[in-house]
Scaffold this active site. Structure first.
Site, PDB file in Angstrom:
ATOM      1  N   SER A 131       0.823  -1.210   0.000  1.00 42.78           N
ATOM      2  CA  SER A 131       0.000   0.000   0.000  1.00 42.78           C
ATOM      3  C   SER A 131       0.852   1.252   0.000  1.00 42.78           C
ATOM      4  O   SER A 131       1.916   1.300   0.609  1.00 42.78           O
ATOM      5  CB  SER A 131      -0.917   0.033   1.225  1.00 42.78           C
ATOM      6  OG  SER A 131      -1.641   1.256   1.210  1.00 42.78           O
ATOM      7  N   LYS A 185      -4.446  -6.807   3.577  1.00 40.52           N
ATOM      8  CA  LYS A 185      -4.473  -5.683   2.612  1.00 40.52           C
ATOM      9  C   LYS A 185      -5.907  -5.407   2.168  1.00 40.52           C
ATOM     10  O   LYS A 185      -6.306  -4.255   1.996  1.00 40.52           O
ATOM     11  CB  LYS A 185      -3.586  -5.995   1.400  1.00 40.52           C
ATOM     12  CG  LYS A 185      -3.653  -4.915   0.301  1.00 40.52           C
ATOM     13  CD  LYS A 185      -3.106  -3.614   0.802  1.00 40.52           C
ATOM     14  CE  LYS A 185      -3.274  -2.362  -0.009  1.00 40.52           C
ATOM     15  NZ  LYS A 185      -3.758  -2.286  -1.313  1.00 40.52           N
ATOM     16  N   HIS A 188      -7.467  -3.460   4.847  1.00 42.23           N
ATOM     17  CA  HIS A 188      -6.914  -2.099   4.733  1.00 42.23           C
ATOM     18  C   HIS A 188      -7.733  -1.304   3.706  1.00 42.23           C
ATOM     19  O   HIS A 188      -8.108  -0.150   3.936  1.00 42.23           O
ATOM     20  CB  HIS A 188      -5.441  -2.173   4.309  1.00 42.23           C
ATOM     21  CG  HIS A 188      -4.864  -0.872   3.824  1.00 42.23           C
ATOM     22  ND1 HIS A 188      -5.156  -0.344   2.573  1.00 42.23           N
ATOM     23  CD2 HIS A 188      -4.035   0.025   4.408  1.00 42.23           C
ATOM     24  CE1 HIS A 188      -4.538   0.815   2.430  1.00 42.23           C
ATOM     25  NE2 HIS A 188      -3.842   1.059   3.529  1.00 42.23           N
ATOM     26  N   ASN A 189      -8.015  -1.918   2.570  1.00 44.55           N
ATOM     27  CA  ASN A 189      -8.738  -1.193   1.522  1.00 44.55           C
ATOM     28  C   ASN A 189     -10.189  -0.925   1.912  1.00 44.55           C
ATOM     29  O   ASN A 189     -10.737   0.119   1.567  1.00 44.55           O
ATOM     30  CB  ASN A 189      -8.676  -1.956   0.200  1.00 44.55           C
ATOM     31  CG  ASN A 189      -7.336  -1.747  -0.484  1.00 44.55           C
ATOM     32  OD1 ASN A 189      -6.332  -1.498   0.171  1.00 44.55           O
ATOM     33  ND2 ASN A 189      -7.301  -1.843  -1.788  1.00 44.55           N
ATOM     34  N   GLU A 192      -9.953   1.930   4.046  1.00 46.21           N
ATOM     35  CA  GLU A 192      -9.662   3.083   3.166  1.00 46.21           C
ATOM     36  C   GLU A 192     -10.975   3.627   2.574  1.00 46.21           C
ATOM     37  O   GLU A 192     -11.222   4.844   2.584  1.00 46.21           O
ATOM     38  CB  GLU A 192      -8.699   2.615   2.070  1.00 46.21           C
ATOM     39  CG  GLU A 192      -8.426   3.583   0.941  1.00 46.21           C
ATOM     40  CD  GLU A 192      -7.570   2.931  -0.160  1.00 46.21           C
ATOM     41  OE1 GLU A 192      -6.473   2.419   0.136  1.00 46.21           O
ATOM     42  OE2 GLU A 192      -7.999   2.930  -1.331  1.00 46.21           O
TER      43      GLU A 192
HETATM   44  C1  6PG Z   1      -3.245   1.310  -1.634  1.00 45.30           C
HETATM   45  C2  6PG Z   1      -4.592   1.390  -2.329  1.00 45.30           C
HETATM   46  C3  6PG Z   1      -4.584   0.768  -3.667  1.00 45.30           C
HETATM   47  C4  6PG Z   1      -5.956   0.748  -4.350  1.00 45.30           C
HETATM   48  C5  6PG Z   1      -6.514   2.085  -4.655  1.00 45.30           C
HETATM   49  C6  6PG Z   1      -7.756   2.084  -5.541  1.00 45.30           C
HETATM   50  O1  6PG Z   1      -3.247   0.800  -0.533  1.00 45.30           O
HETATM   51  O2  6PG Z   1      -2.240   1.780  -2.170  1.00 45.30           O
HETATM   52  O3  6PG Z   1      -5.521   0.710  -1.543  1.00 45.30           O
HETATM   53  O4  6PG Z   1      -4.133  -0.568  -3.531  1.00 45.30           O
HETATM   54  O5  6PG Z   1      -5.834   0.066  -5.524  1.00 45.30           O
HETATM   55  O6  6PG Z   1      -6.785   2.767  -3.494  1.00 45.30           O
HETATM   56  O7  6PG Z   1      -8.813   1.383  -5.001  1.00 45.30           O
HETATM   57  P1  6PG Z   1     -10.281   1.547  -5.636  1.00 45.30           P
HETATM   58  O8  6PG Z   1     -10.080   1.744  -7.106  1.00 45.30           O
HETATM   59  O9  6PG Z   1     -10.989   0.264  -5.346  1.00 45.30           O
HETATM   60  O10 6PG Z   1     -10.875   2.749  -4.995  1.00 45.30           O
END
Ligand code: 6PG
Length: 470
Positions: A131, A185, A188-189, A192
């Site tokens: 990430s 991960k 984590h997303n 996010e």
């Molecule tokens: C990271 C992000 C990355 C992810 C983007 C887009 O940790 O660097 O999580 O891996 O691909 O944030 O995610 P979406 O296109 O699903 O919003």
């Protein structure tokens, strides 16, 4: 020629930057890509950025032959079929003991399937969450490697150097066996998505109800970034509100961006996993639904002419901003509690023995959700490694108690004003459900028994009961 310490296949944005990061930490690296143009571009960048020890190979055989044994090969190609294709190309050239590390956002059962397959040839497999976007990949991402512990030991000296560094060490650790790294991960997303939704709701409420301008919003987020909300996402948000349009239109770029959120899908997996493990992930779910509904732009435009907006209440701007800050903080606690609960449930299910405090620590730097707040989460798990929920940690419980009145005011205001704040209100409902000793679930049990003899337990005696309801 001296052999390279590590190899990397896939030189799109993340791969190219990660390879340069590894080389800049003094580890000679070989790189390969399906189309040779990207190899040349990477080699040129390595030269420009200080003659970094990076060598490009258009031929996959020469690439593999250039690596020190056991070979360590990072794959950074698009998740899914391209990973299978890359593995199929590499495996016949590898030997027992070699290690493949997939750094993509992969669905964790795919990693476990591939690990079992390459194990037939004695090859070890690591699924490593990475990430931090382009900048993180180049200068220090947060890394979440999962797979065999001895394979991790073989990559450890490298990943500990290339990961982001925080006060208590590098933002990497062996997450656990199997697909545990990809799983963490994925969560984590999901978090996010939740953070971004909550920040967007804060913006909506402060703009629509409080009448804050972009400049004022920029200042508010800058200020928030200096306190308990200090985080990468709050910081970039403050910068977004300052960016003037870059196509010659008056005002700020943010006002010209179409209100339809895209996604690649890892956040969706988190919600699916929540359902699979019976873990409520309300905040992240609100974020996902928010993205789905934002996509219905044409329908929303049509519906907007059918209904009138409720009148906006008069508010004290400073009080509103302060309340929203507290609502955002409380909702964030709920969201991280949900994510950590999901990690714990998966850990129990798969026998992964995951360390939630350690995971919070490696999210402190490098990644998209990096925030001062993660240090507090780490400390909560230091106080009690078996904490059932962050909501009941003594420090978080105190903070929630102090802020809940502000949180309720914000949710009340948004409901009254017709401004959806599903993240704030969903998180509050999550909190209000979790903190109550009794719920109306007794009635649902009665209904289930009424129509289907599904039975119920009683509060006053042991056993299983069913009633003649009519
Ligand atoms: C990271 C992000 C990355 C992810 C983007 C887009 O940790 O660097 O999580 O891996 O691909 O944030 O995610 P979406 O296109 O699903 O919003």
């Amino acid at each position: 020629m001296e052999k390279s310490k590590i190899g990397l296949v896939g030189l799109a944005v993340m791969g190219q930057n990660f390879a340069l990061n590894i080389a800049s930490k003094g580890f000679p690296i070989s790189v390969h890509n399906r189309s040779p143009g990207k190899i040349d571009a990477t080699v040129a960048r390595a030269k420009e950025e200080g003659n970094l020890p990076l060598t490009g190979y258009a031929d996959v055989g020469e690439f593999v032959a250039s690596l020190e044994r056991p070979r360590r090969i990072v794959i950074l190609v698009k998740a899914g079929a391209p990973v299978d294709a890359t593995i199929a190309k590499l495996v016949p050239l590898l030997d027992a003991g070699d290690i493949i590390i997939d750094g993509g956002n992969e669905w964790y059962p795919n990693t476990e399937r591939r690990a079992a397959k390459v194990a037939e040839a004695g090859i070890q497999y690591i699924g490593m969450g990475v990430s931090g976007g382009e900048e993180g990949a180049r200068n220090g991402p947060s890394l979440m490697p999962g797979g065999p512990a001895d394979a991790y030991e073989a990559i450890r000296p490298i990943v500990e150097k290339v990961a982001a560094q925080v006060d208590d060490g590098p933002c990497v650790m062996h997450i656990g066996p199997g697909g545990a790294g990809n799983y963490v991960k994925m969560v984590h997303n999901g978090i996010e998505y939740g953070d971004m939704q909550l920040i967007a709701e804060a913006y909506d409420i402060m703009k629509r109800i409080g009448g804050l301008t972009n400049d004022e919003l920029g200042d508010v987020f800058t200020q928030w970034n200096e306190g308990e909300l200090d985080s990468f996402l709050v910081e970039i948000t403050s910068k977004i509100f300052r960016k003037k349009d870059d196509q010659g239109q008056p005002g700020h770029l943010v006002d010209y961006i179409l209100d339809k959120t895209g996604m690649k899908g890892t956040g969706r997996w988190t919600i699916q996993e929540g359902a699979e493990r019976s873990v409520a992930v309300t905040t992240m779910n609100a974020a996902l639904d928010g993205r789905f509904l934002s996509g219905l732009k044409e329908q929303r435009v049509a519906a907007s002419s059918l209904f009138t907006d409720p009148p906006l209440p008069k508010v004290d701007k400073a009080q509103l901003v302060d309340d929203v800050r507290q609502a955002l903080y409380c909702s964030k606690i709920c969201s991280y509690a949900q994510g950590m609960n999901l990690i714990r449930a998966a850990s129990e299910e798969h026998d992964w023995n995951l360390d939630p405090g350690g995971i919070a620590r490696i999210w402190k730097g490098g990644c998209i959700i990096r925030a001062g707040f993660l240090d507090q989460i780490k400390k909560a798990y230091d106080r009690n490694p078996n904490l059932p929920s962050l909501l009941v940690d003594s420090e978080f419980a105190k903070e929630l108690g102090e802020r809940q009145a502000a949180w309720r005011r914000v949710v009340g205001l948004s409901v009254q004003s017709g401004i959806a704040a599903a993240g704030f209100s969903g998180s509050l409902a999550y909190f209000d459900t979790y903190r109550r000793a009794s719920l109306p679930a007794n009635l649902v049990q009665a209904q289930r028994d009424f129509f289907g003899r599904h039975t119920f337990a009683r509060t006053d005696r042991e056993g299983t009961f069913s009633a003649d309801w009519e």
